[in-house]
Enzyme design. Structure first.
Site, PDB file in Angstrom:
ATOM      1  N   ASP A  64      49.405  16.066  15.299  1.00 44.89           N
ATOM      2  CA  ASP A  64      48.128  15.792  16.088  1.00 44.89           C
ATOM      3  C   ASP A  64      47.256  15.063  15.082  1.00 44.89           C
ATOM      4  OD1 ASP A  64      47.907  17.836  14.279  1.00 44.89           O
ATOM      5  OD2 ASP A  64      47.918  19.421  16.012  1.00 44.89           O
TER       6      ASP A  64
ATOM      7  N   ASP B 217      44.333  31.616  18.811  1.00 40.92           N
ATOM      8  CA  ASP B 217      44.903  31.502  20.123  1.00 40.92           C
ATOM      9  C   ASP B 217      46.469  31.402  20.731  1.00 40.92           C
ATOM     10  OD1 ASP B 217      45.025  29.006  19.688  1.00 40.92           O
ATOM     11  OD2 ASP B 217      43.232  28.527  21.517  1.00 40.92           O
TER      12      ASP B 217
ATOM     13  N   HIS C 270      48.023  28.710  19.568  1.00 37.00           N
ATOM     14  CA  HIS C 270      48.334  27.285  19.914  1.00 37.00           C
ATOM     15  C   HIS C 270      49.409  26.855  18.762  1.00 37.00           C
ATOM     16  CE1 HIS C 270      44.608  26.002  17.503  1.00 37.00           C
ATOM     17  NE2 HIS C 270      45.695  25.906  16.557  1.00 37.00           N
TER      18      HIS C 270
ATOM     19  N   GLU D 194      47.083  24.356  23.460  1.00 35.59           N
ATOM     20  CA  GLU D 194      46.027  25.353  23.774  1.00 35.59           C
ATOM     21  C   GLU D 194      46.760  26.245  25.044  1.00 35.59           C
ATOM     22  OE1 GLU D 194      43.874  25.996  21.634  1.00 35.59           O
ATOM     23  OE2 GLU D 194      42.577  24.380  21.060  1.00 35.59           O
TER      24      GLU D 194
END
Ligand code: F6R
Length: 243
Positions: A67, A136, A138, A143
């Site tokens: 990313d 979370d 990810h 996400e």
């Protein structure tokens, strides 16, 4: 999923580096999928040390990163390209032209994502994908969502992620709100996935990833279905999981 429990971050980093080194030694022209963030820094340090000792040769390796923040270029010290150059690429003998990171400077999201997908298709199947785990759940910047995205896409970062990442920026306002990320489908097509997880703050989410239901609300839970997923986690990160 195979889970290796190690004592601490040092041991985690050594073990992850050994697995990646074995991959490079067994297939010198392999494709490595790489991650940024705090989790793999020690792994990259160990790989660099092996290279410096003459035990590892990156001259035929290709890398694809997960990313990049939208809007940051390579000269920005918070960009993931800068991170990779600093922590690994500038320290070993990998040809820079075979290291790929999504282009954060491309403002047209569709263009940026399709260009990165083309690169991913052209380099072929990733042999080993290294991952960290977000608070979370990810992986990459995939996400929590209602579905598992297949290929590279532009994401709005969640509040949890913005809060977690603001430590690297001068102020919270400087944290980019969007990023380009490899999709879950691409990650799942890697021949091997290696996840490194350290620290008590990841214990709850790691327990959900390993023992909870497979759901796009916890994106990393999909790794339960990967035929060759290995998690290396330290005692603190596994403190809420019965193995
Ligand atoms: C980084 C990435 C993220 C991180 C995750 C954990 O390229 O894709 O998914 O792996 O946010 O970050 P750290 O390791 O900083 O806790």
């Amino acid at each position: 999923m195979k889970v290796y429990k190690v004592k601490d971050y040092q041991e985690l980093s050594r073990k992850a580096a050994n697995i990646i080194a074995a991959q490079v030694i067994m297939k010198p022209d392999c494709v490595l999928g790489l991650a940024t963030g705090s989790s793999p820094v020690g792994t990259y340090d160990n790989l660099t040390a092996m290279y410096e000792k003459g035990d590892l040769d990156f001259s035929s390796v290709t890398t694809v990163n997960l990313d990049e923040y939208k809007g940051l270029d390579a000269s920005n010290d918070q960009s993931y390209r800068y991170f990779m150059n600093t922590h690994l690429f500038n320290r070993v003998n990998i040809p820079m032209e075979r290291t790929f990171v999504p282009d954060g400077t491309e403002t047209d999201s569709e263009k940026a994502c399709s260009a990165y997908n083309e690169i991913l298709h052209s380099v072929g199947t990733v042999d080993l994908q290294l991952l960290g785990l977000g608070h979370d759940g990810h992986i990459g910047f995939n996400e929590p969502a209602d579905y598992f995205p297949d290929e590279t896409h532009c994401v709005d970062l969640t509040e949890v992620t913005i809060q977690a990442n603001k430590r690297f920026f001068q102020s919270e306002a400087d944290v980019p709100r969007q990023a380009y990320t490899m999709g879950i489908g691409t990650i799942m097509r890697a021949k091997m996935v290696l996840v490194v997880v350290s620290g008590a703050d990841k214990a709850d989410i790691l327990n959900q990833v390993i023992t909870g239901p497979v759901t796009p609300q916890v994106p990393a839970s999909i790794l339960q279905f990967h035929p060759n997923a290995v998690i290396i986690a330290d005692e603190a990160a596994l403190s809420k999981t019965d193995l």
